[in-house]
Design an enzyme around this catalytic site. Sequence first.
Site, mmCIF file in Angstrom:
data_model
loop_
_atom_site.group_PDB
_atom_site.id
_atom_site.type_symbol
_atom_site.label_atom_id
_atom_site.label_comp_id
_atom_site.label_asym_id
_atom_site.label_seq_id
_atom_site.Cartn_x
_atom_site.Cartn_y
_atom_site.Cartn_z
ATOM 1 N N GLU A 95 -10.914 28.076 -28.691
ATOM 2 C CA GLU A 95 -9.572 28.381 -28.220
ATOM 3 C C GLU A 95 -9.544 28.479 -26.700
ATOM 4 O O GLU A 95 -10.474 28.969 -26.073
ATOM 5 C CB GLU A 95 -9.075 29.680 -28.856
ATOM 6 C CG GLU A 95 -8.779 29.457 -30.328
ATOM 7 C CD GLU A 95 -8.311 30.696 -31.068
ATOM 8 O OE1 GLU A 95 -7.385 30.574 -31.876
ATOM 9 O OE2 GLU A 95 -8.874 31.778 -30.843
ATOM 10 N N CYS A 108 -7.439 30.413 -19.396
ATOM 11 C CA CYS A 108 -8.537 31.221 -19.920
ATOM 12 C C CYS A 108 -9.397 30.309 -20.787
ATOM 13 O O CYS A 108 -8.937 29.797 -21.816
ATOM 14 C CB CYS A 108 -7.959 32.387 -20.722
ATOM 15 S SG CYS A 108 -9.203 33.417 -21.499
ATOM 16 N N CYS A 115 -19.756 33.893 -30.288
ATOM 17 C CA CYS A 115 -20.419 34.692 -29.257
ATOM 18 C C CYS A 115 -21.541 35.478 -29.902
ATOM 19 O O CYS A 115 -21.441 35.894 -31.052
ATOM 20 C CB CYS A 115 -19.424 35.658 -28.613
ATOM 21 S SG CYS A 115 -20.098 36.557 -27.195
ATOM 22 N N CYS A 119 -20.036 42.722 -29.415
ATOM 23 C CA CYS A 119 -19.284 43.893 -28.955
ATOM 24 C C CYS A 119 -18.436 44.422 -30.116
ATOM 25 O O CYS A 119 -17.812 43.658 -30.851
ATOM 26 C CB CYS A 119 -18.422 43.546 -27.748
ATOM 27 S SG CYS A 119 -19.426 43.043 -26.330
ATOM 28 N N CYS A 122 -14.559 43.485 -30.562
ATOM 29 C CA CYS A 122 -14.112 42.128 -30.245
ATOM 30 C C CYS A 122 -14.128 41.236 -31.488
ATOM 31 O O CYS A 122 -15.100 41.206 -32.229
ATOM 32 C CB CYS A 122 -15.014 41.524 -29.169
ATOM 33 S SG CYS A 122 -14.546 39.849 -28.707
ATOM 34 N N CYS A 338 -6.918 39.299 -25.148
ATOM 35 C CA CYS A 338 -8.355 39.542 -24.989
ATOM 36 C C CYS A 338 -8.991 39.985 -26.294
ATOM 37 O O CYS A 338 -8.490 40.890 -26.954
ATOM 38 C CB CYS A 338 -8.601 40.667 -23.994
ATOM 39 S SG CYS A 338 -8.082 40.275 -22.352
HETATM 40 N N1 SAH Z 1 -18.086 37.633 -22.917
HETATM 41 C C1 SAH Z 1 -17.405 37.824 -21.659
HETATM 42 C C2 SAH Z 1 -16.141 37.023 -21.601
HETATM 43 C C3 SAH Z 1 -15.038 37.513 -22.537
HETATM 44 S S1 SAH Z 1 -13.815 38.233 -21.563
HETATM 45 C C4 SAH Z 1 -17.165 39.300 -21.446
HETATM 46 O O1 SAH Z 1 -17.320 40.065 -22.391
HETATM 47 O O2 SAH Z 1 -16.866 39.712 -20.340
HETATM 48 C C5 SAH Z 1 -12.841 39.054 -22.702
HETATM 49 C C6 SAH Z 1 -12.590 40.492 -22.282
HETATM 50 O O3 SAH Z 1 -11.789 41.095 -23.294
HETATM 51 C C7 SAH Z 1 -13.879 41.284 -22.215
HETATM 52 O O4 SAH Z 1 -13.812 42.263 -21.227
HETATM 53 C C8 SAH Z 1 -13.892 41.917 -23.583
HETATM 54 O O5 SAH Z 1 -14.709 43.029 -23.655
HETATM 55 C C9 SAH Z 1 -12.440 42.251 -23.770
HETATM 56 N N2 SAH Z 1 -12.079 42.488 -25.170
HETATM 57 C C10 SAH Z 1 -12.765 42.129 -26.260
HETATM 58 N N3 SAH Z 1 -12.132 42.537 -27.374
HETATM 59 C C11 SAH Z 1 -11.021 43.171 -26.964
HETATM 60 C C12 SAH Z 1 -9.947 43.794 -27.643
HETATM 61 N N4 SAH Z 1 -9.912 43.823 -28.969
HETATM 62 N N5 SAH Z 1 -8.964 44.332 -26.896
HETATM 63 C C13 SAH Z 1 -8.976 44.270 -25.558
HETATM 64 N N6 SAH Z 1 -9.962 43.682 -24.864
HETATM 65 C C14 SAH Z 1 -10.967 43.142 -25.554
#
Ligand code: SAH
Length: 367
Positions: A95, A108, A115, A119, A122, A338
Site C-alpha cells: 500500500e 507515504c 514488516c 510492534c 501496528c 499510520c
Molecule cells: N517501520 C517504520 C516505518 C513505519 S512509520 C517505523 O516504525 O518508524 C509508521 C508510524 O506509525 C510509526 O511511528 C508507527 O509506530 C506508527 N504506528 C503504527 N501503528 C500505529 C497505530 N495503530 N496508530 C498510530 N500510529 C501507529
Amino acid sequence: MTTAVRIDAAELELHEIEDRLEALGIPRFHGRQIFQWIHRKGVTNVDAMTDLGRELRAALPGHFSIGTPAVARQERSTDGTTKFLLRLGDGHLIESVFIPDTPSQTFCLSTQVGCAMKCAFCLTARMGIVRNLTAGEVVGQVRVLLRELDMRGQRFNIVLMGMGEPLHNYDATMKALRILGNEHGLAVSPRRVTLSTVGVLPALERLATEPFMPNLAISLHSTTEEQRDALVPINRKYGLQDLLDACRRFPLKRRNRITFEYVMLDQVNDTPEDARRLVKLLQGIKAKVNLLPLNAAPGIPFDRPSDERVNRFASILADHHVTVSVRRSRGRDIRAACGQLITESTRTPAPGQQLASLMQPPGAAHR
Ligand code: SAH
C-alpha cells in the site's frame, strides 16, 4: 552473441544503465535519455521514447524491461487522502498513500511487503515479513502515484512510513532515494524525504554517513526500556539508551531536528510521568515530538486515549520547551492511517477476499 538476460531498467541508477548500454556497444549518453523518460516523464513504453532513434527503440526491449507496480485498488477518503493497493510483479500487494495539503503534498511509501518488527500496536506487524521491496518497487510507487493523481511536475514530499521498516531494507531503500534524487529524474531533494525507523542501530549508524541524508523520524513510543521492550520488540536488541545516544551523534544540518514519533496508548504510555520522562530523555537532542494518538483497529489490544489525555501530555512537553505536534490522523475511514496498512500476503486473492480478511475478528486473519 549470447542471449542477454533482460534487466529491469527501472531498478537501475543512471550510471548502471549507462554501464549496461556500454557493455552492449550502445553509446552511454542514451542512458540519460532512458532515465529521463522513465523517471521524469513517467514513460515506460520504449516505443514512446521518441528521441532514441528507431533502431535503438527496436533493440532495447531485447535487453531491458521496465517494471511498474499495477494499481489493484484505489480508495479515496473523505479528507482527500488516497490509498493505493499496488500489485507487484510477483503478485504481492503493498500500500502507498497520498496525503494532500499537510501543508504540502505527501507520498507515504512502503519499503517491505509486511514488516518484521512486531510492534504491538501496528496492523502491518500482523503480516509478518513477506519480503523486501526492490529499489525499483519503492521508486515505482512514486511513478504510479504521480500518474494516477495527475501530479507530474508538481512538488511532493516523501515519507517512508508505509508498510515495512526502511532500515531493515537498507540497500534497496537508499538506492531508491538515490534514483529519486537524481537530477535527470525527479530530483527529489533529501530535505523533502523523511525516513521513519524503529531504530535498527547498525543501519542508523550507516545512515549517518550517507551523502543523500533524509530527515530522520524515530518511532520511540516509550520512555522506559521495559515498556519499549514490550511495545517495540527490537528494543530488546537495540535499547532505548543506545538509540538515543545514536540520535545525539546523528549529524544534523543547521535548523534540522529529529522527529520522535510517540504513539499514544490509553493508560499505557500516556501519563504525565511518561511525558516528564520523555522531556528528560530528549535533553541534549535537537528534537521535536509528534504524538500519534492510536489508530485503533480490530486485533490491536490498545485504546486511543481521550483528547484530554493527549492534550495534557502535549502541554507537559510544551511547558518544558519541547516542540510538540499531535498528528491529525488522515484517511482513517479507509484504513490508510499510520499503522493501519495491511495486505493479504498470499499471491492473488480477489479484492473482495482481501477486504474480508481485514474485517475478520482479532487474531483470525493472520498467523
Ligand atoms: N517501520 C517504520 C516505518 C513505519 S512509520 C517505523 O516504525 O518508524 C509508521 C508510524 O506509525 C510509526 O511511528 C508507527 O509506530 C506508527 N504506528 C503504527 N501503528 C500505529 C497505530 N495503530 N496508530 C498510530 N500510529 C501507529
